[in-house]
Design a protein around this motif. Structure first.
Motif, mmCIF file in Angstrom:
data_model
loop_
_atom_site.group_PDB
_atom_site.id
_atom_site.type_symbol
_atom_site.label_atom_id
_atom_site.label_comp_id
_atom_site.label_asym_id
_atom_site.label_seq_id
_atom_site.Cartn_x
_atom_site.Cartn_y
_atom_site.Cartn_z
ATOM 1 N N TYR A 43 -4.631 12.645 -15.776
ATOM 2 C CA TYR A 43 -3.779 12.032 -14.759
ATOM 3 C C TYR A 43 -4.604 11.136 -13.836
ATOM 4 N N LEU A 44 -5.786 11.592 -13.458
ATOM 5 C CA LEU A 44 -6.668 10.787 -12.615
ATOM 6 C C LEU A 44 -7.108 9.523 -13.339
ATOM 7 N N VAL A 45 -7.401 9.635 -14.624
ATOM 8 C CA VAL A 45 -7.781 8.458 -15.422
ATOM 9 C C VAL A 45 -6.619 7.464 -15.466
ATOM 10 N N GLU A 46 -5.390 7.957 -15.610
ATOM 11 C CA GLU A 46 -4.221 7.075 -15.619
ATOM 12 C C GLU A 46 -4.018 6.404 -14.259
ATOM 13 N N LEU A 47 -4.275 7.137 -13.175
ATOM 14 C CA LEU A 47 -4.152 6.539 -11.849
ATOM 15 C C LEU A 47 -5.157 5.419 -11.641
ATOM 16 N N LEU A 48 -6.345 5.591 -12.207
ATOM 17 C CA LEU A 48 -7.407 4.600 -12.037
ATOM 18 C C LEU A 48 -7.353 3.484 -13.060
ATOM 19 N N SER A 49 -6.378 3.486 -13.945
ATOM 20 C CA SER A 49 -6.314 2.474 -14.992
ATOM 21 C C SER A 49 -6.185 1.040 -14.468
ATOM 22 N N PRO A 50 -5.519 0.773 -13.334
ATOM 23 C CA PRO A 50 -5.466 -0.623 -12.860
ATOM 24 C C PRO A 50 -6.828 -1.202 -12.487
ATOM 25 N N ILE A 51 -7.777 -0.371 -12.103
ATOM 26 C CA ILE A 51 -9.092 -0.897 -11.721
ATOM 27 C C ILE A 51 -10.150 -0.606 -12.776
ATOM 28 N N ASP A 52 -9.733 -0.088 -13.934
ATOM 29 C CA ASP A 52 -10.697 0.239 -14.979
ATOM 30 C C ASP A 52 -11.349 -1.009 -15.552
ATOM 31 N N ALA A 84 -17.932 14.090 6.146
ATOM 32 C CA ALA A 84 -17.002 14.413 5.061
ATOM 33 C C ALA A 84 -15.873 13.395 4.998
ATOM 34 N N ILE A 85 -15.395 12.972 6.146
ATOM 35 C CA ILE A 85 -14.326 11.973 6.176
ATOM 36 C C ILE A 85 -14.844 10.610 5.735
ATOM 37 N N ALA A 86 -16.084 10.301 6.086
ATOM 38 C CA ALA A 86 -16.667 9.030 5.635
ATOM 39 C C ALA A 86 -16.745 8.976 4.113
ATOM 40 N N ALA A 87 -16.940 10.120 3.468
ATOM 41 C CA ALA A 87 -16.951 10.164 2.003
ATOM 42 C C ALA A 87 -15.546 10.024 1.431
ATOM 43 N N GLN A 88 -14.520 10.386 2.210
ATOM 44 C CA GLN A 88 -13.134 10.291 1.748
ATOM 45 C C GLN A 88 -12.548 8.894 1.917
ATOM 46 N N LEU A 89 -13.038 8.143 2.882
ATOM 47 C CA LEU A 89 -12.439 6.834 3.200
ATOM 48 C C LEU A 89 -12.402 5.857 2.023
ATOM 49 N N PRO A 90 -13.504 5.674 1.269
ATOM 50 C CA PRO A 90 -13.400 4.741 0.133
ATOM 51 C C PRO A 90 -12.361 5.183 -0.895
ATOM 52 N N ILE A 91 -12.248 6.479 -1.104
ATOM 53 C CA ILE A 91 -11.268 6.995 -2.059
ATOM 54 C C ILE A 91 -9.857 6.686 -1.576
ATOM 55 N N LEU A 92 -9.606 6.936 -0.306
ATOM 56 C CA LEU A 92 -8.256 6.738 0.226
ATOM 57 C C LEU A 92 -7.889 5.261 0.336
ATOM 58 N N ILE A 93 -8.851 4.428 0.684
ATOM 59 C CA ILE A 93 -8.579 2.984 0.734
ATOM 60 C C ILE A 93 -8.253 2.479 -0.661
ATOM 61 N N ALA A 95 -7.012 4.283 -3.045
ATOM 62 C CA ALA A 95 -5.717 4.855 -3.425
ATOM 63 C C ALA A 95 -4.572 3.995 -2.908
ATOM 64 N N VAL A 96 -4.724 3.446 -1.729
ATOM 65 C CA VAL A 96 -3.696 2.549 -1.199
ATOM 66 C C VAL A 96 -3.685 1.240 -1.982
ATOM 67 N N ILE A 97 -4.856 0.695 -2.272
ATOM 68 C CA ILE A 97 -4.956 -0.589 -2.986
ATOM 69 C C ILE A 97 -4.437 -0.475 -4.416
ATOM 70 N N ILE A 98 -4.733 0.640 -5.087
ATOM 71 C CA ILE A 98 -4.312 0.819 -6.477
ATOM 72 C C ILE A 98 -2.794 0.747 -6.603
ATOM 73 N N ASN A 99 -2.083 1.224 -5.599
ATOM 74 C CA ASN A 99 -0.626 1.166 -5.659
ATOM 75 C C ASN A 99 -0.108 -0.261 -5.686
ATOM 76 N N PHE A 100 -0.860 -1.192 -5.132
ATOM 77 C CA PHE A 100 -0.434 -2.592 -5.144
ATOM 78 C C PHE A 100 -0.906 -3.326 -6.393
ATOM 79 N N MET A 101 -1.932 -2.808 -7.064
ATOM 80 C CA MET A 101 -2.459 -3.479 -8.257
ATOM 81 C C MET A 101 -1.678 -3.120 -9.512
ATOM 82 N N GLY A 102 -1.266 -1.880 -9.617
ATOM 83 C CA GLY A 102 -0.545 -1.436 -10.803
ATOM 84 C C GLY A 102 0.908 -1.161 -10.473
ATOM 85 N N TYR A 103 1.455 -0.175 -11.152
ATOM 86 C CA TYR A 103 2.829 0.239 -10.881
ATOM 87 C C TYR A 103 2.852 0.975 -9.547
#
Length: 140
Positions: A43-52, A84-93, A95-103
């Protein structure tokens, strides 16, 4: 360094239990997402498919789940919260961008945006009085 001390003094003077409970809920949420991504790697691989196509897809798969697991535990305990939050920020940013790149998944976008907003709040606010950071600071 003085900015962090100033922010910590302000946060400790304005600490409320609901804010600490929100921090703990964020930690539990990120920990559960990490477990979900470990158990459903496809599922994670499918979520990351727009930026693969940009490369580094397998690196991201192996970074996201452990970062959520470890970061969730640290945020829940209030230990090294800003790191810990600084390590999460790139992931969350991303995650927001991926929604605009793919479905666009509206639920995923809303969840990622809310989590990003709460993380940005705690990046500024810190861990608060009811945390391991505050406890260890008072031990000196």
């Amino acid at each position: 360094m003085n900015n962090v001390k100033t922010l910590n003094k302000w946060a400790n003077a304005h600490t409320y239990l609901p804010v600490d409970l929100l921090r703990m809920a964020l930690g539990v949420f990120l920990f559960m997402k990490g477990i979900y991504f470990f158990s459903n790697a496809q599922y994670l691989v499918e979520l990351l498919s727009p930026i693969d196509k940009f490369g580094g897809g397998m690196f991201l798969v192996h970074y996201i789940a452990p970062a959520h697991l470890i970061g969730g535990i640290l945020i829940f305990c209030g230990l090294l919260t800003r790191w810990a939050i600084a390590a999460q920020l790139p992931i969350l940013i991303c995650a927001v961008i991926i929604n605009f790149m793919g479905y666009m998944h509206h639920q995923n976008l809303l969840l990622a945006f809310l989590t990003l907003a709460v993380c940005l709040f705690f990046l500024i606010y810190g861990s608060g009085k009811n945390s391991a950071d505050y406890f260890f600071k008072m031990q000196k």
